[in-house]
Design a protein around this motif. Structure first.
Motif, PDB file in Angstrom:
ATOM      1  N   ARG A  23      66.993  77.149  70.308  1.00 24.02           N
ATOM      2  CA  ARG A  23      66.183  77.849  71.320  1.00 24.02           C
ATOM      3  C   ARG A  23      64.716  77.460  71.144  1.00 24.02           C
ATOM      4  O   ARG A  23      64.165  77.605  70.061  1.00 24.02           O
ATOM      5  CB  ARG A  23      66.357  79.354  71.182  1.00 24.02           C
TER       6      ARG A  23
ATOM      7  N   GLU B  44      61.496  86.508  71.619  1.00 26.84           N
ATOM      8  CA  GLU B  44      62.505  85.457  71.800  1.00 26.84           C
ATOM      9  C   GLU B  44      63.067  84.914  70.492  1.00 26.84           C
ATOM     10  O   GLU B  44      64.153  84.356  70.485  1.00 26.84           O
ATOM     11  CB  GLU B  44      61.929  84.302  72.622  1.00 26.84           C
TER      12      GLU B  44
ATOM     13  N   ALA C 160      58.725  79.375  79.323  1.00 25.90           N
ATOM     14  CA  ALA C 160      60.123  78.966  79.481  1.00 25.90           C
ATOM     15  C   ALA C 160      60.845  79.024  78.149  1.00 25.90           C
ATOM     16  O   ALA C 160      60.246  78.821  77.091  1.00 25.90           O
ATOM     17  CB  ALA C 160      60.202  77.552  80.046  1.00 25.90           C
TER      18      ALA C 160
ATOM     19  N   GLU D 283      70.392  75.204  79.075  1.00 26.82           N
ATOM     20  CA  GLU D 283      69.821  76.191  79.968  1.00 26.82           C
ATOM     21  C   GLU D 283      68.299  76.147  79.879  1.00 26.82           C
ATOM     22  O   GLU D 283      67.730  75.917  78.815  1.00 26.82           O
ATOM     23  CB  GLU D 283      70.327  77.577  79.565  1.00 26.82           C
TER      24      GLU D 283
ATOM     25  N   ILE E  32      65.361  78.838  81.164  1.00 28.39           N
ATOM     26  CA  ILE E  32      65.091  80.128  81.795  1.00 28.39           C
ATOM     27  C   ILE E  32      63.591  80.369  81.762  1.00 28.39           C
ATOM     28  O   ILE E  32      62.966  80.298  80.700  1.00 28.39           O
ATOM     29  CB  ILE E  32      65.824  81.286  81.094  1.00 28.39           C
TER      30      ILE E  32
ATOM     31  N   HIS F 126      60.491  82.989  82.127  1.00 25.63           N
ATOM     32  CA  HIS F 126      60.261  84.416  81.899  1.00 25.63           C
ATOM     33  C   HIS F 126      58.834  84.787  82.252  1.00 25.63           C
ATOM     34  O   HIS F 126      57.921  83.967  82.101  1.00 25.63           O
ATOM     35  CB  HIS F 126      60.455  84.758  80.409  1.00 25.63           C
TER      36      HIS F 126
ATOM     37  N   ARG G  22      63.167  87.788  83.675  1.00 21.27           N
ATOM     38  CA  ARG G  22      63.265  86.494  84.353  1.00 21.27           C
ATOM     39  C   ARG G  22      62.109  86.380  85.332  1.00 21.27           C
ATOM     40  O   ARG G  22      61.796  87.309  86.053  1.00 21.27           O
ATOM     41  CB  ARG G  22      64.590  86.344  85.086  1.00 21.27           C
TER      42      ARG G  22
END
Length: 177
Positions: A2, A23, A141, A152, A154, A156, A162
């Motif tokens: 991540r 995160e 991101a 993925e 995403i 934020h 989101r």
């Protein structure tokens, strides 16, 4: 893996620290305009890999304007974007630069506007600005990378929700944007 990707923090680190704490990324990429913020993150999180490039407002900084890194088998071209001719409506020469470096992911900042597009084999991402957005909603991101694939991406807002491009119409504009 991540990876938190942010840009254009301009010395306003609270939202960057909040995003890292929320995160719990395996790495952070800072795309310039306040390179010192990336240095502060390195000091605060010495075990966390933090990759960064200089932006057009990082005068006198000895950091590189662009870099190529490999994470989970993915070659990533990272830059602030001002030297690649990015604009509010275009990713400039990002695709050509990424292809020349055999990268499949190209990251930039500079415009303070979210951009996520696939250009052939190259995914181009601007996470927007985490501090001074031009679209009214600050953003970053999160990338999920594994075994040579982007699993993925995403976007934020700074509250961890989101990112919603429509939210800008409901939210007050910030600062000089």
């Amino acid at each position: 893996m991540r990876v938190l990707v942010c840009s254009d923090s301009h010395g306003r680190l609270l939202d960057v620290y909040d995003a890292v704490e929320r995160e719990m990324p395996d790495a952070v990429i800072h795309l310039g305009d306040h390179y010192e913020d990336a240095c502060d993150l390195r000091h605060s999180y010495p075990e966390l890999p933090i990759y960064a490039v200089a932006g057009n407002n990082d005068w006198g900084c000895d950091a590189a304007w662009n870099a190529v890194i490999t994470l989970e088998g993915i070659r990533i071209y990272m830059t602030h974007g001002h030297q690649e001719g990015v604009s509010f409506f275009s990713c400039g020469r990002m695709v050509e630069r990424a292809e020349a470096e055999n990268c499949t992911l190209a990251l930039f900042g500079h415009t303070h506007i979210v951009y996520l597009q696939q250009h052939g084999a190259v995914t181009v991402l601007n996470p927007g600005s985490i501090s001074l957005p031009r679209q009214g909603v600050a953003s970053y991101a999160m990338l999920s990378l594994a075994a040579g694939k982007i699993e993925e991406i995403i976007l934020h807002d700074t509250e961890g929700n989101r990112w919603d491009p429509e939210k800008r119409r409901k939210q007050k504009r910030i600062g000089w944007f």
